[in-house]
Design a protein around this motif. Structure first.
Motif, PDB file in Angstrom:
ATOM      1  N   GLU A  83      -8.657  -7.157  11.566  1.00  0.00           N
ATOM      2  CA  GLU A  83      -7.934  -6.046  12.179  1.00  0.00           C
ATOM      3  C   GLU A  83      -6.427  -6.242  12.047  1.00  0.00           C
ATOM      4  OE1 GLU A  83      -7.751  -3.498  16.317  1.00  0.00           O
ATOM      5  OE2 GLU A  83      -8.431  -5.580  16.406  1.00  0.00           O
ATOM      6  N   THR A  87      -4.188  -3.510  10.151  1.00  0.00           N
ATOM      7  CA  THR A  87      -3.271  -2.689  10.947  1.00  0.00           C
ATOM      8  C   THR A  87      -1.821  -3.148  10.906  1.00  0.00           C
ATOM      9  OG1 THR A  87      -3.758  -3.928  12.971  1.00  0.00           O
ATOM     10  CG2 THR A  87      -5.117  -1.967  12.506  1.00  0.00           C
ATOM     11  N   ARG A  88      -1.598  -4.457  10.709  1.00  0.00           N
ATOM     12  CA  ARG A  88      -0.216  -4.975  10.732  1.00  0.00           C
ATOM     13  C   ARG A  88       0.210  -5.646   9.433  1.00  0.00           C
ATOM     14  NH1 ARG A  88      -2.446  -6.475  15.550  1.00  0.00           N
ATOM     15  NH2 ARG A  88      -2.487  -8.690  15.083  1.00  0.00           N
ATOM     16  N   PRO A  97       0.251  -3.592   5.692  1.00  0.00           N
ATOM     17  CA  PRO A  97      -1.021  -3.244   6.325  1.00  0.00           C
ATOM     18  C   PRO A  97      -1.865  -2.364   5.405  1.00  0.00           C
ATOM     19  CG  PRO A  97       0.856  -2.406   7.605  1.00  0.00           C
ATOM     20  CD  PRO A  97       1.397  -3.019   6.372  1.00  0.00           C
ATOM     21  N   ALA A  99      -3.919  -0.218   6.246  1.00  0.00           N
ATOM     22  CA  ALA A  99      -3.975   1.117   6.832  1.00  0.00           C
ATOM     23  C   ALA A  99      -2.769   1.982   6.479  1.00  0.00           C
ATOM     24  CB  ALA A  99      -4.119   1.021   8.351  1.00  0.00           C
ATOM     25  N   SER A 100      -1.704   1.386   5.956  1.00  0.00           N
ATOM     26  CA  SER A 100      -0.560   2.212   5.595  1.00  0.00           C
ATOM     27  C   SER A 100      -0.883   3.123   4.415  1.00  0.00           C
ATOM     28  CB  SER A 100       0.669   1.352   5.302  1.00  0.00           C
ATOM     29  OG  SER A 100       0.435   0.501   4.203  1.00  0.00           O
ATOM     30  N   ASP A 105      -8.116   4.834  10.454  1.00  0.00           N
ATOM     31  CA  ASP A 105      -8.531   5.755  11.508  1.00  0.00           C
ATOM     32  C   ASP A 105      -9.325   6.942  10.972  1.00  0.00           C
ATOM     33  OD1 ASP A 105      -6.579   7.226  10.200  1.00  0.00           O
ATOM     34  OD2 ASP A 105      -5.201   7.276  11.903  1.00  0.00           O
TER      35      ASP A 105
END
Length: 167
Positions: A83, A87-88, A97, A99-100, A105
């Motif tokens: 995670e 996320t970071r 990250p 997720a960027s 999500d």
């Protein structure tokens, strides 16, 4: 056939990916920009209209997540580490990250980047390894992932992949 992927992650989940990403992947297989002894011969046979039809079909299909029995059991520490990477990132190592670009999500960031949430962990690890080795192409953006994959340790790849598969 159903776009749900299979087994240990050798075959990705196609449903719910964007039409742009799927079309770019088929085109890359057909030209050899993305290597696959299995996909290239099939993609070469497709007309541009057939490629668009396949891409549209899987993009419009109900998204499916990896079946839990296809994924290894994980401990909370693996998920926590994963995670954090997703996320970071790992700024001290120049790792952004995940997720960027690959939204964790479920919201799409860029149409030519695949969604990774719910994808098979084994598939994600395999693709990161191919990027690291310089044998995974496919889009004009492949060099970005190659650079990131070179910076990730095997453990970081696995942790991030397991976390993404859990979503």
């Amino acid at each position: 056939q159903d776009g749900a992927g299979r087994g240990n992650g050798a075959f990705p989940i196609l449903t719910g990916q964007s039409e742009a990403y799927l079309l770019a992947s088929l085109q890359a297989y057909a030209t050899g920009a993305r290597r696959s002894g299995f996909m290239r011969p099939m993609a070469e046979l497709l007309s541009p209209a057939e490629m668009r039809a396949f891409a549209r079909h899987f993009a419009e299909a109900t998204p499916r997540a990896a079946r839990r029995d296809d994924e290894p059991s994980t401990d909370p520490e693996t998920l926590r580490r994963g995670e954090a990477i997703v996320t970071r990132g790992v700024p001290s190592e120049g790792i952004p990250p995940c997720a960027s670009c690959h939204a964790a999500d479920g919201e799409r960031r860029y149409p030519v980047y695949p969604l990774l949430a719910g994808q098979h962990a084994g598939y994600i690890v395999d693709q990161l390894g191919a990027f690291r080795k310089g044998v995974r192409g496919g889009t004009p953006f492949a060099h970005i992932m190659a650079t990131i994959a070179e910076r990730l340790t095997d453990r970081q790849m696995r942790d991030a992949a397991v976390y993404l598969a859990s979503l």
